[in-house]
Design an enzyme around this catalytic site. Structure first.
Site, PDB file in Angstrom:
ATOM      1  N   TRP A 191       0.828  -1.218   0.000  1.00 53.45           N
ATOM      2  CA  TRP A 191       0.000   0.000   0.000  1.00 53.45           C
ATOM      3  C   TRP A 191       0.853   1.254   0.000  1.00 53.45           C
ATOM      4  O   TRP A 191       0.471   2.277  -0.559  1.00 53.45           O
ATOM      5  CB  TRP A 191      -1.011  -0.027   1.155  1.00 53.45           C
ATOM      6  N   ASP A 214      -1.827   6.219   6.594  1.00 56.19           N
ATOM      7  CA  ASP A 214      -2.883   5.371   6.028  1.00 56.19           C
ATOM      8  C   ASP A 214      -3.176   4.263   7.035  1.00 56.19           C
ATOM      9  O   ASP A 214      -2.485   3.257   7.084  1.00 56.19           O
ATOM     10  CB  ASP A 214      -2.409   4.781   4.691  1.00 56.19           C
ATOM     11  N   LYS A 219     -12.283  -2.364   6.416  1.00 60.78           N
ATOM     12  CA  LYS A 219     -11.464  -3.273   7.214  1.00 60.78           C
ATOM     13  C   LYS A 219     -11.922  -3.265   8.663  1.00 60.78           C
ATOM     14  O   LYS A 219     -12.537  -4.200   9.119  1.00 60.78           O
ATOM     15  CB  LYS A 219      -9.984  -2.894   7.116  1.00 60.78           C
TER      16      LYS A 219
HETATM   17  C1  LIG Z   1      -7.299  -1.866   1.669  1.00 57.58           C
HETATM   18  C2  LIG Z   1      -6.259  -0.833   1.809  1.00 57.58           C
HETATM   19  C3  LIG Z   1      -6.182   0.250   0.900  1.00 57.58           C
HETATM   20  C4  LIG Z   1      -7.092   0.387  -0.296  1.00 57.58           C
HETATM   21  O1  LIG Z   1      -8.327   0.803   0.083  1.00 57.58           O
HETATM   22  P1  LIG Z   1      -9.459   1.206  -0.982  1.00 57.58           P
HETATM   23  O2  LIG Z   1     -10.570   1.603  -0.092  1.00 57.58           O
HETATM   24  O3  LIG Z   1      -9.743  -0.021  -1.803  1.00 57.58           O
HETATM   25  O4  LIG Z   1      -8.938   2.303  -1.813  1.00 57.58           O
HETATM   26  C5  LIG Z   1      -5.204   1.200   1.118  1.00 57.58           C
HETATM   27  N1  LIG Z   1      -4.354   1.109   2.151  1.00 57.58           N
HETATM   28  C6  LIG Z   1      -4.390   0.087   3.035  1.00 57.58           C
HETATM   29  C7  LIG Z   1      -3.419   0.042   4.166  1.00 57.58           C
HETATM   30  C8  LIG Z   1      -5.350  -0.913   2.886  1.00 57.58           C
HETATM   31  O5  LIG Z   1      -5.388  -1.929   3.758  1.00 57.58           O
END
Ligand SMILES: *Cc1c(COP(=O)(O)O)cnc(C)c1O
Length: 359
Positions: free
Chosen positions: A102, A171, A195
């Site tokens: 990511w 993030d 998540k």
């Molecule tokens: C799942 C995830 C993403 C992507 O998320 P989207 O909502 O599909 O854009 C980005 N960063 C992390 C750490 C993730 O686990």
């Protein structure tokens, strides 16, 4: 039939109690005489729900009053763009830590707007370790530092917050609400809901007020934090149902005793599973134990020819979605807040039985 446990990395399982509540109020929401899906985002019923969701999140994370909380669309991936657009503020250079899949995506998007200094890079250890912070090569003149506290795919999680003299952007998609964090240390925190918050469609963005309102020109108006902050995330129609679902999860978290309590449970759940993996010659996890994720636990089998059978048998035993990401191989158990401890116990039991039979 035995209980079903869903180890999906995302969209991930929701607390059963929350799903039942959503089911019970699906057709008629409160006094609205309609479903929450069918009412205006500007109606009293929805606005009350939205404000309560924000307040509950503020309580749970102890968010200081000089931070805005936004409920946006576009996933965490939209934040890969919004962060440089909003935080460059006349500068051209930024710091990004590259600790996994990511991070790589966030960096690729930032490179469209800025000169990216990769201040640390875990590529050479296949994202199984984090370089000692003292050795990071920070560009002190950069607009901000971006990192990914929990890398969802490799299962690599920071146990520290980088200390720098610039806004820190995180993030937190797969770790938000799993343990306590000091929000005041961050310029921006963002997380896709699917998540550890709720269902897909909403991204929570927590942004310090002084970082709002100096956006790179000629960008989409929806991508300006000021547009969203000045309109309570309702410049256009928000993702109403997933905002509502997030609100129900926040209420559930408060009932569980809040984030401090969840952290105790999460640490215990993860330690149990890592211990089971480490005590066997058949299963292994390559991540430096200091940085093993509490939320995403990848593990490989000694013989990858058994992967298919493991997945088949685990699925039949009601242990769902254990297939690892293709870049890591093997298995991955995502064990977010909603995964009860009994799910971990059942998985460990299944793994021991499988090893006895085929190991
Ligand atoms: C799942 C995830 C993403 C992507 O998320 P989207 O909502 O599909 O854009 C980005 N960063 C992390 C750490 C993730 O686990």
């Amino acid at each position: 039939m035995s209980e079903i446990y869903n180890f999906s990395a995302g969209p991930a399982m929701l607390p059963k109690q929350v799903l039942s509540q959503i089911q019970a109020e699906l057709v008629e929401y409160g006094n609205a005489k309609a479903s929450v899906m069918e009412i205006s985002h500007r109606s009293v019923d929805f606005m009350q729900m939205a404000q309560k969701a924000e307040q509950d999140l503020r309580d749970l994370m102890n968010i200081p009053s000089n931070y805005k909380v936004l409920f946006l669309q576009g996933g965490a991936s939209a934040q890969f763009s919004m962060v440089p657009i909003n935080l460059l503020r006349g500068k051209t250079n930024v710091n990004y830590a590259n600790t996994g899949h990511w991070s790589v995506k966030a960096i690729a998007e930032a490179q469209r707007y800025a000169q990216v200094n990769i201040c640390t890079d875990s590529t050479s250890n296949k994202f199984t370790d984090i370089e000692d912070f003292a050795n990071w090569k920070i560009d002190e003149s950069a607009a901000y530092l971006h990192y990914t506290p929990n890398e969802t795919i490799a299962g690599l999680e920071f146990d520290f917050i980088p200390e720098v003299d610039m806004p820190i952007v995180a993030d937190m998609s797969s770790t938000i609400l799993s343990r306590e964090v000091d929000v005041s240390k961050f310029g921006v925190i963002y997380a896709g809901a699917q998540k550890n918050i709720g269902m897909s469609g909403t991204t929570v963005v927590i942004v310090r007020e002084d970082l709002i309102g100096d956006v790179v020109p000629k960008q989409p108006i929806l991508f300006d934090y000021a547009t969203q902050a000045n309109n309570d995330s309702m410049h256009n129609t928000p993702s109403t149902f997933s905002w509502y679902a997030a609100g129900r999860v926040f209420e559930w978290l408060k009932e569980q005793g809040g984030i401090a309590e969840m952290a105790i449970i999460n640490e215990r759940k993860a330690n149990k599973l890592y211990q089971a993996i480490d005590s066997s010659d058949f299963y292994s996890n390559p991540v430096n134990p200091q940085y093993r994720s509490w939320m995403n636990v990848p593990f490989i089998l000694a013989d990858d020819k058994l992967d298919k059978l493991f997945l088949e048998k685990s699925y039949n035993a009601n242990l769902l979605a254990l297939k690892g990401h293709k870049s890591v191989g093997g298995m991955r158990a995502s064990i977010y807040n909603a995964m009860p401890e009994s799910g971990i116990d059942t998985l460990i039991e299944f793994m021991a039985d499988f090893e006895k039979q085929y190991g």
